[in-house]
Design a protein around this motif. Structure first.
Motif, short mmCIF file in Angstrom:
data_model
loop_
_atom_site.label_atom_id
_atom_site.label_comp_id
_atom_site.label_asym_id
_atom_site.label_seq_id
_atom_site.Cartn_x
_atom_site.Cartn_y
_atom_site.Cartn_z
N PHE A 34 7.62 122.32 47.94
CA PHE A 34 7.91 122.23 46.51
C PHE A 34 8.40 120.82 46.21
N GLY A 35 7.75 120.16 45.25
CA GLY A 35 8.13 118.80 44.90
C GLY A 35 8.09 118.57 43.40
N ALA A 36 8.61 117.42 42.99
CA ALA A 36 8.66 117.08 41.58
C ALA A 36 8.22 115.64 41.36
N TRP A 37 7.71 115.40 40.17
CA TRP A 37 7.23 114.08 39.73
C TRP A 37 7.82 113.83 38.36
N SER A 38 8.23 112.62 38.13
CA SER A 38 8.72 112.25 36.82
C SER A 38 8.40 110.78 36.59
N PRO A 39 7.80 110.46 35.46
CA PRO A 39 7.45 109.06 35.21
C PRO A 39 8.72 108.21 35.04
N GLY A 40 8.76 107.10 35.73
CA GLY A 40 9.82 106.12 35.49
C GLY A 40 11.12 106.33 36.23
#
Length: 185
Positions: free
Chosen positions: A172-178
């Motif tokens: 389980f992972g997450a991505w967020s711009p910036g």
């Protein structure tokens, strides 16, 4: 699952270097049946559905919903990429109430190994970042699906946790711009 939020749907087609992300059309029905009945595609997703059942129940214009993009190569569907709200009752979330945006993708085996998934997912994430600025996106895949884990990392997802679900260990992972997404807790 709830809707993505206050986003205009459908968006204009999104061109990439080789692909176009677009909304589903009735001409894609046969490819949807092929995709959902593929044992190779569903190896890590609980198994494919029988083709005869899909032929019987698939609507004439499948995939007509917010968050589902058809990945088009040279005028033909080769796969899908989706952005949905993750069910708050499932393990893996960033916020206590869950419901984060979750990306998913399915590619026909003949489209594997060409970088199409990375290209399409990057375009979908770019669209999402413009539509809902600052909102993170999560991704969950079986750890046994090494290709999917590598793609998640290539796209910039940060692993937050592993857990058991559906009888298998999940990444389980997450991505967020910036900015970097931090593990909750």
């Amino acid at each position: 699952m709830t809707a993505l939020g206050p986003v205009a749907w459908p968006p204009a087609p999104i061109p990439t270097g080789r692909l176009v992300l677009r909304t589903a059309e009735s001409r894609d029905r046969t490819t949807f049946v092929e995709l959902f009945s593929s044992p190779e595609v569903y190896t890590y997703l609980g198994g494919a559905r029988p083709r005869a059942e899909l032929d019987r129940v698939m609507p004439e214009a499948p995939g007509q919903r917010p968050g589902l993009f058809v990945i088009d190569l040279d005028g033909a569907m080769i796969s899908t990429v989706t952005l949905d709200r993750r069910d708050a009752n499932r393990p893996g979330r960033l916020r206590p109430d869950g419901e984060e945006a979750e990306i998913g993708y399915l590619l026909l085996p003949r489209a594997w190994g060409h970088g199409y998934a990375a290209e399409a997912c990057a375009a979908a994430l770019g669209w999402f970042a413009d539509a809902l600025p600052g909102e993170p996106v999560v991704l969950c895949t079986q750890t046994a699906n090494a290709r999917s884990v590598r793609l998640a990392e290539k796209l910039g997802f940060t692993e937050l946790e592993r857990f058991e679900e559906f009888g298998a260990e999940q990444w389980f992972g997450a991505w967020s711009p910036g900015h970097t997404v931090r593990r909750r807790g």
